[in-house]
Design an enzyme around this catalytic site. Structure first.
Site, short mmCIF file in Angstrom:
data_model
loop_
_atom_site.label_atom_id
_atom_site.label_comp_id
_atom_site.label_asym_id
_atom_site.label_seq_id
_atom_site.Cartn_x
_atom_site.Cartn_y
_atom_site.Cartn_z
N SER A 131 0.82 -1.21 0.00
CA SER A 131 0.00 0.00 0.00
C SER A 131 0.85 1.25 0.00
CB SER A 131 -0.95 0.00 1.20
OG SER A 131 -0.25 -0.33 2.36
N HIS A 152 -3.30 -3.58 -5.83
CA HIS A 152 -3.54 -3.11 -4.47
C HIS A 152 -5.02 -3.16 -4.08
CE1 HIS A 152 -3.68 0.48 -1.50
NE2 HIS A 152 -3.40 -0.62 -0.84
N GLU A 164 -6.43 -1.31 -7.20
CA GLU A 164 -5.59 -0.43 -8.01
C GLU A 164 -4.60 -1.29 -8.79
OE1 GLU A 164 -5.47 3.63 -5.33
OE2 GLU A 164 -3.98 2.10 -4.90
N ASN A 202 -5.06 6.34 -1.63
CA ASN A 202 -4.44 6.87 -0.42
C ASN A 202 -3.89 8.28 -0.62
OD1 ASN A 202 -5.11 4.73 1.19
ND2 ASN A 202 -3.21 3.63 0.82
#
Ligand code: NAI
Length: 513
Positions: A131, A152, A164, A202
């Site tokens: 991540s 991800h 992702e 993120n």
């Protein structure tokens, strides 16, 4: 079978056998959805108990589905048979794709990838669920970096319907295509993004918590006030402090620090010191029963709303500067049966201003209003579910009470904020939109992907560009320009993506041809 993804029935599966290395929280979730999509799944963990625990965990979920008639016993048997524990990494040698979900340490992942590429066939793909590490970095010691990619997922994998897909600098386009197809076959939205810090989701999530922390640090509002504004006025499922308590302040703080430093101290991502102090004190959130809030028997203790001390009506003067706001507020004052003042000079008139990204002190002085009698109200999201009023250090108590009485007359909740440029909602929304715009500007993902990924990955009511279009790009630009000039902080400088589209009257999803 109901648990299969719709796409898996339409297209032949792009892979037959998936290997999972690391069968903790993420590995087991990935194993579950891969098996449900029809793949054979081989699992390996350096701790053999973890492999067994993962299989037991997934088997337990399938057992529950059978008891609820969501899965037939035949399918359950077939699914269980498709999960194969490995006792050695070499047991995964015949997999055509391997997803790594081990400890988040770059040297450990690099070593594992070199070991894996020596085991598998030339065409097999190696994916990392990292991540926060660079996919390119993880692949850097490998002989075939073109076969390595980021894949991800989010926790919990079966419920968070997004993955992702992150090509490293050397990843082959065919690998990207095959993994995108696999993500879809697993029933997830595939967000193609570049190998940049925080990838897409993120990265896009940087504003919500950090701006809320800045507001708290400045003494504008309490955690509970900020959370209530963001849920009631902003339409978010959870306020930023409730979210940080749920994620864990240690985890949230580490992500904030990591992305901030990976982007060379970019002010837009700057965390506030306050969260780290709480981490040092062991106040990590829900898991330690105290974070920004306290928890008793698993329940969050939410402080009471500020009480309203009611006063008699007084004349109200409304700044005509923002025409639409003026009309809405005039209607509210009239329906509350309060008298309207024809001039701000009228003695004892409560003066209302509706600034965008400006503080009340500056707004009152700029408009030549008496600071003692001037208050602001945030009109960004209308007046429906909650109202945020803001005072300056000069605003007198009688006028604060009058404004609280007026705005709560019809039973709507009111939050009083101390002076800040941009209230709470304007600041947080403008920062979310600005970071989303900069993600688009850097080509990290396409505008539609940014919006959908943020809805799915962060649960926001809309993606950042869609939020900007909802409130109006020109409005967001105005808020940011004023935030920047009032605070002097480059954190608020508008992204060129936003500035150009706002000036041209284009939606934020508009791409340059
Ligand atoms: P976890 O701690 O629950 O599981 C990791 C597993 O990997 C453990 O069972 C451990 O025994 C095993 N392991 C560690 N080193 C190993 C090695 N060298 N070889 C084989 N097995 C090894 O961790 P979690 O949460 O599942 O995270 C795994 C990866 O997924 C990390 O890279 C993390 O950053 C990423 N991730 C985690 C998310 C989360 O919310 N937990 C979300 C998205 C990604």
């Amino acid at each position: 079978m109901s648990s299969q993804s719709p796409t898996s029935a339409q297209a032949p599966l792009s892979f037959k056998r998936m290997g999972i290395v690391g069968t903790g929280a993420m590995g087991r979730g990935i194993a579950q959805i891969a098996a449900e999509a029809g793949l054979e799944v081989k699992l390996y963990d350096q701790n053999p108990d973890a492999t067994e625990a993962a299989i037991d965990f997934v088997a337990g979920l399938w057992e529950k589905k059978v008891s609820k008639n969501k899965l037939t016993e035949n399918d359950q048997t077939r699914l269980l048979a498709s999960l194969i524990p490995g006792s050695d990494l070499a047991d995964l040698a015949d997999c055509d794709v391997i997803v790594e979900a081990i400890v988040e340490k770059v040297e450990v992942k690099q070593r594992l990838f070199v070991e894996l590429e020596n085991l598998i066939s030339e065409n097999a793909i190696l994916a990392t669920n990292t991540s926060s590490l660079s996919v390119t970095d993880i692949a850097s010691g490998c002989a075939r970096p073109e076969q390595i990619i980021g894949f991800h997922f989010f926790n919990p994998v079966p419920l968070m319907k997004i993955v992702e897909v992150i090509p490293g600098v050397k990843t082959a386009p065919a690998v990207v295509e095959r993994m995108t197809q696999l993500g879809q076959q697993l029933g997830h939205f595939t967000a193609l993004t570049t190998d940049t810090p925080g990838f897409l989701v993120n990265h896009a999530g940087r504003a919500f918590g950090t701006e809320a922390l800045r507001i708290l640090t400045e003494g504008t509002a309490s955690c509970a006030d900020i959370d209530r504004i963001m849920t009631d006025q902003g339409g978010f499922k959870m306020g930023p402090f409730t979210l940080m308590d749920l994620t864990g302040l240690d985890v949230s703080s580490a992500v904030m620090e990591s992305i901030y430093h990976q982007y060379y101290q970019e002010p837009r991502y700057r965390p506030a010191q306050l969260i780290q102090t709480r981490v040092s004190a062991g106040l990590l959130g829900r898991k330690t029963k105290a974070g920004f809030y306290e928890y008793r028997d698993g329940q969050q203790i939410m402080p009471e709303e500020q009480p309203v001390e009611r006063t008699a009506p007084c004349p109200v003067w409304i700044s005509p500067e923002d025409e639409a706001s003026h009309a809405v507020l005039t209607e509210l004052v009239e329906s509350a049966n309060w008298p309207l003042a024809s001039s701000a000079d009228e003695p004892n008139a409560l003066c209302l201003v509706t600034p965008w990204g400006e503080d009340i002190a500056g707004c009152a002085l700029r408009q030549g209003l008496p600071p003692a009698r001037t208050l602001g109200i945030d009109m960004l999201a209308g007046l429906e579910k909650r109202r945020s009023i803001m005072t300056s250090p000069a605003t007198e108590t009688d006028f604060i009470k009058a404004a609280l009485t007026l705005f709560s007359e019809d039973g709507t909740a009111v939050t009083r904020l101390k002076d800040s440029q941009g209230f709470v909602l304007q600041r947080i929304i403008a920062c979310i939109v600005n970071i989303g715009c900069d993600i688009a500007q850097q080509g990290i993902a396409k505008p539609d992907t940014i919006n959908r990924a943020v809805e799915l990955g962060l649960g926001y009511p809309k993606g950042p560009l869609a939020l900007g279009d909802h409130y109006g790009p020109a409005r967001i630009l105005e808020i940011l320009n004023n935030l920047q000039s009032t605070s002097g902080d480059p954190r608020y400088r508008p992204s060129p993506w936003l500035r150009r589209r706002a000036l041209l009257g284009l939606p934020l999803t508009a791409e340059e041809l």
